[in-house]
Design a protein around this motif. Sequence first.
Motif, PDB file in Angstrom:
ATOM      1  N   PHE A   1       0.849  -1.192   0.000  1.00  0.00           N
ATOM      2  CA  PHE A   1       0.000   0.000   0.000  1.00  0.00           C
ATOM      3  C   PHE A   1       0.886   1.245   0.000  1.00  0.00           C
ATOM      4  O   PHE A   1       1.895   1.301   0.724  1.00  0.00           O
ATOM      5  CB  PHE A   1      -0.886  -0.026   1.247  1.00  0.00           C
ATOM      6  N   VAL A   2       0.515   2.245  -0.792  1.00  0.00           N
ATOM      7  CA  VAL A   2       1.271   3.490  -0.875  1.00  0.00           C
ATOM      8  C   VAL A   2       0.376   4.663  -0.485  1.00  0.00           C
ATOM      9  O   VAL A   2      -0.773   4.741  -0.907  1.00  0.00           O
ATOM     10  CB  VAL A   2       1.817   3.708  -2.308  1.00  0.00           C
ATOM     11  N   ASN A   3       0.945   5.555   0.304  1.00  0.00           N
ATOM     12  CA  ASN A   3       0.288   6.801   0.673  1.00  0.00           C
ATOM     13  C   ASN A   3       1.253   7.924   0.303  1.00  0.00           C
ATOM     14  O   ASN A   3       2.383   7.959   0.785  1.00  0.00           O
ATOM     15  CB  ASN A   3      -0.016   6.819   2.177  1.00  0.00           C
ATOM     16  N   VAL A   4       0.824   8.817  -0.575  1.00  0.00           N
ATOM     17  CA  VAL A   4       1.642   9.947  -1.021  1.00  0.00           C
ATOM     18  C   VAL A   4       0.899  11.219  -0.625  1.00  0.00           C
ATOM     19  O   VAL A   4      -0.284  11.355  -0.946  1.00  0.00           O
ATOM     20  CB  VAL A   4       1.847   9.911  -2.556  1.00  0.00           C
ATOM     21  N   GLY A   5       1.584  12.117   0.054  1.00  0.00           N
ATOM     22  CA  GLY A   5       0.890  13.311   0.512  1.00  0.00           C
ATOM     23  C   GLY A   5       1.693  14.583   0.374  1.00  0.00           C
ATOM     24  O   GLY A   5       2.922  14.574   0.364  1.00  0.00           O
TER      25      GLY A   5
ATOM     26  N   GLN B   1       7.618   0.061   5.069  1.00  0.00           N
ATOM     27  CA  GLN B   1       8.784  -0.346   4.287  1.00  0.00           C
ATOM     28  C   GLN B   1       9.586   0.851   3.787  1.00  0.00           C
ATOM     29  O   GLN B   1      10.772   0.732   3.485  1.00  0.00           O
ATOM     30  CB  GLN B   1       8.337  -1.210   3.113  1.00  0.00           C
ATOM     31  N   LEU B   2       8.936   1.995   3.683  1.00  0.00           N
ATOM     32  CA  LEU B   2       9.588   3.204   3.187  1.00  0.00           C
ATOM     33  C   LEU B   2       8.812   4.409   3.692  1.00  0.00           C
ATOM     34  O   LEU B   2       7.582   4.405   3.667  1.00  0.00           O
ATOM     35  CB  LEU B   2       9.578   3.215   1.648  1.00  0.00           C
ATOM     36  N   TYR B   3       9.523   5.413   4.178  1.00  0.00           N
ATOM     37  CA  TYR B   3       8.895   6.658   4.612  1.00  0.00           C
ATOM     38  C   TYR B   3       9.860   7.767   4.246  1.00  0.00           C
ATOM     39  O   TYR B   3      10.875   7.963   4.914  1.00  0.00           O
ATOM     40  CB  TYR B   3       8.626   6.640   6.119  1.00  0.00           C
ATOM     41  N   GLU B   4       9.582   8.458   3.167  1.00  0.00           N
ATOM     42  CA  GLU B   4      10.471   9.493   2.652  1.00  0.00           C
ATOM     43  C   GLU B   4       9.804  10.859   2.766  1.00  0.00           C
ATOM     44  O   GLU B   4       8.635  11.011   2.411  1.00  0.00           O
ATOM     45  CB  GLU B   4      10.831   9.220   1.189  1.00  0.00           C
TER      46      GLU B   4
ATOM     47  N   ALA C   1       5.515  23.783   1.697  1.00  0.00           N
ATOM     48  CA  ALA C   1       4.980  22.432   1.503  1.00  0.00           C
ATOM     49  C   ALA C   1       6.037  21.399   1.867  1.00  0.00           C
ATOM     50  O   ALA C   1       7.236  21.617   1.695  1.00  0.00           O
ATOM     51  CB  ALA C   1       4.539  22.234   0.062  1.00  0.00           C
ATOM     52  N   VAL C   2       5.561  20.285   2.382  1.00  0.00           N
ATOM     53  CA  VAL C   2       6.396  19.117   2.656  1.00  0.00           C
ATOM     54  C   VAL C   2       5.724  17.942   1.971  1.00  0.00           C
ATOM     55  O   VAL C   2       4.491  17.811   1.993  1.00  0.00           O
ATOM     56  CB  VAL C   2       6.533  18.867   4.179  1.00  0.00           C
ATOM     57  N   PHE C   3       6.525  17.100   1.364  1.00  0.00           N
ATOM     58  CA  PHE C   3       6.020  15.958   0.605  1.00  0.00           C
ATOM     59  C   PHE C   3       6.416  14.666   1.322  1.00  0.00           C
ATOM     60  O   PHE C   3       7.543  14.549   1.800  1.00  0.00           O
ATOM     61  CB  PHE C   3       6.593  15.981  -0.815  1.00  0.00           C
ATOM     62  N   VAL C   4       5.481  13.734   1.390  1.00  0.00           N
ATOM     63  CA  VAL C   4       5.728  12.471   2.079  1.00  0.00           C
ATOM     64  C   VAL C   4       5.291  11.318   1.184  1.00  0.00           C
ATOM     65  O   VAL C   4       4.205  11.355   0.601  1.00  0.00           O
ATOM     66  CB  VAL C   4       4.955  12.401   3.426  1.00  0.00           C
ATOM     67  N   VAL C   5       6.157  10.306   1.093  1.00  0.00           N
ATOM     68  CA  VAL C   5       5.843   9.074   0.374  1.00  0.00           C
ATOM     69  C   VAL C   5       6.013   7.919   1.353  1.00  0.00           C
ATOM     70  O   VAL C   5       7.081   7.755   1.946  1.00  0.00           O
ATOM     71  CB  VAL C   5       6.774   8.863  -0.845  1.00  0.00           C
ATOM     72  N   GLU C   6       4.956   7.145   1.533  1.00  0.00           N
ATOM     73  CA  GLU C   6       4.975   6.016   2.456  1.00  0.00           C
ATOM     74  C   GLU C   6       4.671   4.731   1.692  1.00  0.00           C
ATOM     75  O   GLU C   6       3.730   4.697   0.899  1.00  0.00           O
ATOM     76  CB  GLU C   6       3.903   6.174   3.530  1.00  0.00           C
ATOM     77  N   LEU C   7       5.426   3.699   1.967  1.00  0.00           N
ATOM     78  CA  LEU C   7       5.187   2.371   1.392  1.00  0.00           C
ATOM     79  C   LEU C   7       4.989   1.409   2.557  1.00  0.00           C
ATOM     80  O   LEU C   7       5.863   1.295   3.424  1.00  0.00           O
ATOM     81  CB  LEU C   7       6.386   1.948   0.536  1.00  0.00           C
ATOM     82  N   TRP C   8       3.846   0.754   2.573  1.00  0.00           N
ATOM     83  CA  TRP C   8       3.462  -0.123   3.687  1.00  0.00           C
ATOM     84  C   TRP C   8       3.225  -1.534   3.176  1.00  0.00           C
ATOM     85  O   TRP C   8       2.809  -1.726   2.034  1.00  0.00           O
ATOM     86  CB  TRP C   8       2.170   0.389   4.341  1.00  0.00           C
ATOM     87  N   GLU C   9       3.420  -2.516   4.056  1.00  0.00           N
ATOM     88  CA  GLU C   9       3.159  -3.902   3.649  1.00  0.00           C
ATOM     89  C   GLU C   9       1.676  -4.137   3.375  1.00  0.00           C
ATOM     90  O   GLU C   9       1.326  -5.033   2.627  1.00  0.00           O
ATOM     91  CB  GLU C   9       3.709  -4.904   4.663  1.00  0.00           C
ATOM     92  N   SER C  10       0.815  -3.287   3.965  1.00  0.00           N
ATOM     93  CA  SER C  10      -0.627  -3.388   3.712  1.00  0.00           C
ATOM     94  C   SER C  10      -1.313  -2.105   4.182  1.00  0.00           C
ATOM     95  O   SER C  10      -0.743  -1.333   4.966  1.00  0.00           O
ATOM     96  CB  SER C  10      -1.226  -4.579   4.464  1.00  0.00           C
ATOM     97  N   GLU C  11      -2.524  -1.908   3.713  1.00  0.00           N
ATOM     98  CA  GLU C  11      -3.301  -0.766   4.178  1.00  0.00           C
ATOM     99  C   GLU C  11      -3.615  -0.913   5.669  1.00  0.00           C
ATOM    100  O   GLU C  11      -3.640   0.071   6.412  1.00  0.00           O
ATOM    101  CB  GLU C  11      -4.589  -0.623   3.374  1.00  0.00           C
ATOM    102  N   ASP C  12      -3.835  -2.152   6.118  1.00  0.00           N
ATOM    103  CA  ASP C  12      -4.096  -2.390   7.540  1.00  0.00           C
ATOM    104  C   ASP C  12      -2.911  -1.967   8.408  1.00  0.00           C
ATOM    105  O   ASP C  12      -3.099  -1.431   9.498  1.00  0.00           O
ATOM    106  CB  ASP C  12      -4.422  -3.862   7.790  1.00  0.00           C
TER     107      ASP C  12
END
Length: 100
Positions: free
Chosen positions: A3-7, A36-39, A49-60
């Motif tokens: 799961f990826v969350n980009v903000g 797995q990743l938090y940039e 502005a601040v930009f965030v990219v998150e990579l997770w093993e799952s949405e849960d």
Amino acid sequence: MTFVNVGTLGVLPGKRDELVAILTRRSQVLADIGCQLYEVGINEAEPDAVFVVELWESEDAHTASLQLDSVRAAISEAMPLLSGKMGGLRFRVVGSPLRD
């Protein structure tokens, strides 16, 4: 499924570096829960502005992270620095040419 969350986080003028410091604090608990990743990034053309990219093993795993005391404390600390201008997207990864 990954799961990826980009903000994009809008920041009050002059508060960007303070927010970056909060978001980049070392946190083994995030890795332990499935991050797995938090940039965290900035762009000089957008100083509020601040930009965030998150990579997770799952949405849960991402959802569970929001219940951690350390994450809730960081959110509370960051909130007064935010302008309210937010953007982003979320998606489920279906493949990558870099890994199986």
